[in-house]
Design a protein around this motif. Sequence first.
Motif, mmCIF file in Angstrom:
data_model
loop_
_atom_site.group_PDB
_atom_site.id
_atom_site.type_symbol
_atom_site.label_atom_id
_atom_site.label_comp_id
_atom_site.label_asym_id
_atom_site.label_seq_id
_atom_site.Cartn_x
_atom_site.Cartn_y
_atom_site.Cartn_z
ATOM 1 N N TYR A 1 3.700 5.664 12.311
ATOM 2 C CA TYR A 1 2.358 5.146 12.047
ATOM 3 C C TYR A 1 2.402 3.624 11.966
ATOM 4 C CZ TYR A 1 -1.941 3.899 9.639
ATOM 5 O OH TYR A 1 -3.137 3.304 9.299
ATOM 6 N N TYR B 1 1.376 5.183 1.028
ATOM 7 C CA TYR B 1 0.907 6.154 2.018
ATOM 8 C C TYR B 1 1.379 7.553 1.640
ATOM 9 C CZ TYR B 1 -0.382 2.251 5.022
ATOM 10 O OH TYR B 1 -0.976 1.113 5.523
ATOM 11 N N PRO C 1 0.234 0.542 10.777
ATOM 12 C CA PRO C 1 -0.979 0.165 10.035
ATOM 13 C C PRO C 1 -1.802 -0.918 10.724
ATOM 14 C CG PRO C 1 0.978 -0.687 8.947
ATOM 15 C CD PRO C 1 1.457 0.215 10.033
ATOM 16 N N VAL D 1 -4.241 6.688 1.667
ATOM 17 C CA VAL D 1 -3.665 5.379 1.377
ATOM 18 C C VAL D 1 -4.212 4.867 0.047
ATOM 19 C CG1 VAL D 1 -3.277 3.043 2.224
ATOM 20 C CG2 VAL D 1 -3.653 4.913 3.856
ATOM 21 N N ALA E 1 1.145 11.350 3.530
ATOM 22 C CA ALA E 1 0.743 12.001 4.771
ATOM 23 C C ALA E 1 1.053 13.491 4.732
ATOM 24 C CB ALA E 1 1.463 11.358 5.961
ATOM 25 N N LYS F 1 0.843 -1.190 0.000
ATOM 26 C CA LYS F 1 0.000 0.000 0.000
ATOM 27 C C LYS F 1 0.886 1.250 0.000
ATOM 28 C CE LYS F 1 -3.798 -2.225 2.522
ATOM 29 N NZ LYS F 1 -4.659 -2.182 3.729
ATOM 30 N N ASN G 1 -3.694 1.284 13.129
ATOM 31 C CA ASN G 1 -4.168 2.534 12.529
ATOM 32 C C ASN G 1 -3.997 3.686 13.511
ATOM 33 O OD1 ASN G 1 -5.309 4.296 10.598
ATOM 34 N ND2 ASN G 1 -7.363 4.011 11.466
ATOM 35 N N THR H 1 -3.879 11.377 6.397
ATOM 36 C CA THR H 1 -3.105 10.301 5.799
ATOM 37 C C THR H 1 -3.963 9.627 4.747
ATOM 38 O OG1 THR H 1 -1.970 9.919 7.917
ATOM 39 C CG2 THR H 1 -1.803 8.188 6.246
#
Length: 337
Positions: free
Chosen positions: A137, A70, A139, A87, A72, A68, A142, A85
């Motif tokens: 962060y 990201y 995931p 995604v 931010a 994935k 979260n 953020t």
Amino acid sequence: MVRTHSFKQFFATALSLAVAGLPISSVRAEQVNITLAGADCGNLVFWRNIPQMPTASLSAVGGSINGKIYAAGGLDANANPLSLTQVYQPLKNKWSSAASMPDVRYGGAAATLGDKFYVAGGWTRSPPLPNNNLWAYDPKTNAWETRSSISHLSACGAAGVINGKLYLTTPCAGSGPYQPLLDVYDPVTDQWTRLADSAKAHSDAAVGVIDGKLYVAGGFDGAVINVTERYDPDTNAWTTLAPMPIAVNLATSIAQNGLLYVFGGSGAGATNKTVQIYNPDKNSWKVCSLSRYTLPIQTRGVAGVAYGFIFAAGGGKDTSLQPASTGFSVLPLPSLP
């Protein structure tokens, strides 16, 4: 020859071929309205627009975790700092939202360290000075967590991960001149350590880690520069390498397959529509001339790699503070220069 009729089908087909060890070039790119860039960029190089980012962003920070991408923070269309953020999930071909950062932030540095996405330093505009925060962060939960602060203010820098540690350059350390600072963060001890200064300050430079070494190229130190430097953590020393063919700052960059890719950027008051590729084995640069189409992202975008594809998002098409394009594009990797 494999034929496809949509990007989603093309990506699924290309991914299945890559997993099977077959060449992606067996996919018929013309069947999905793809514009080829020419032989100087490899056997199959193209940009293909896929869903737009929900919120346009400029000077965000980005990276990839578990397939994935990201993105931010950054600046919105009104030049307001963001904390959100965003995604992108390539296999679902869609964007989603994740937990926002603890505060708004733009112009910082970011890297994936282990299974977490780290954001270091950056600006908020209030106060009009850089910050020294470090956020991580996760995931899985979260959630963002605050880690040990950098020992000085930091913005406009670049970050890379080597042997489980986060290396951070700091060109903007306050209101004074540009700085050539380098620090390393150890997530095990949650501590920062100052390292050797680079020969040049590289504000908003291209960056990538290749074979355990940190590469920094271009940037700004009072003027746009084409200087390429390599940091070796084993010797705590910098080496000056072959200069970039085109001096740029504010470019989007990523290291993949042993090469450093630099997309677009700004120089001499104008934006650049090329891809510059550095090969450390040859200590040489190659310019992919993309005259047959417009590079979607020219300045201040983010990039990540998933399933063998380079993804780039956000940024703008000029040197202003306006995010001129929210389109997201994908680039299969060129052959070696």
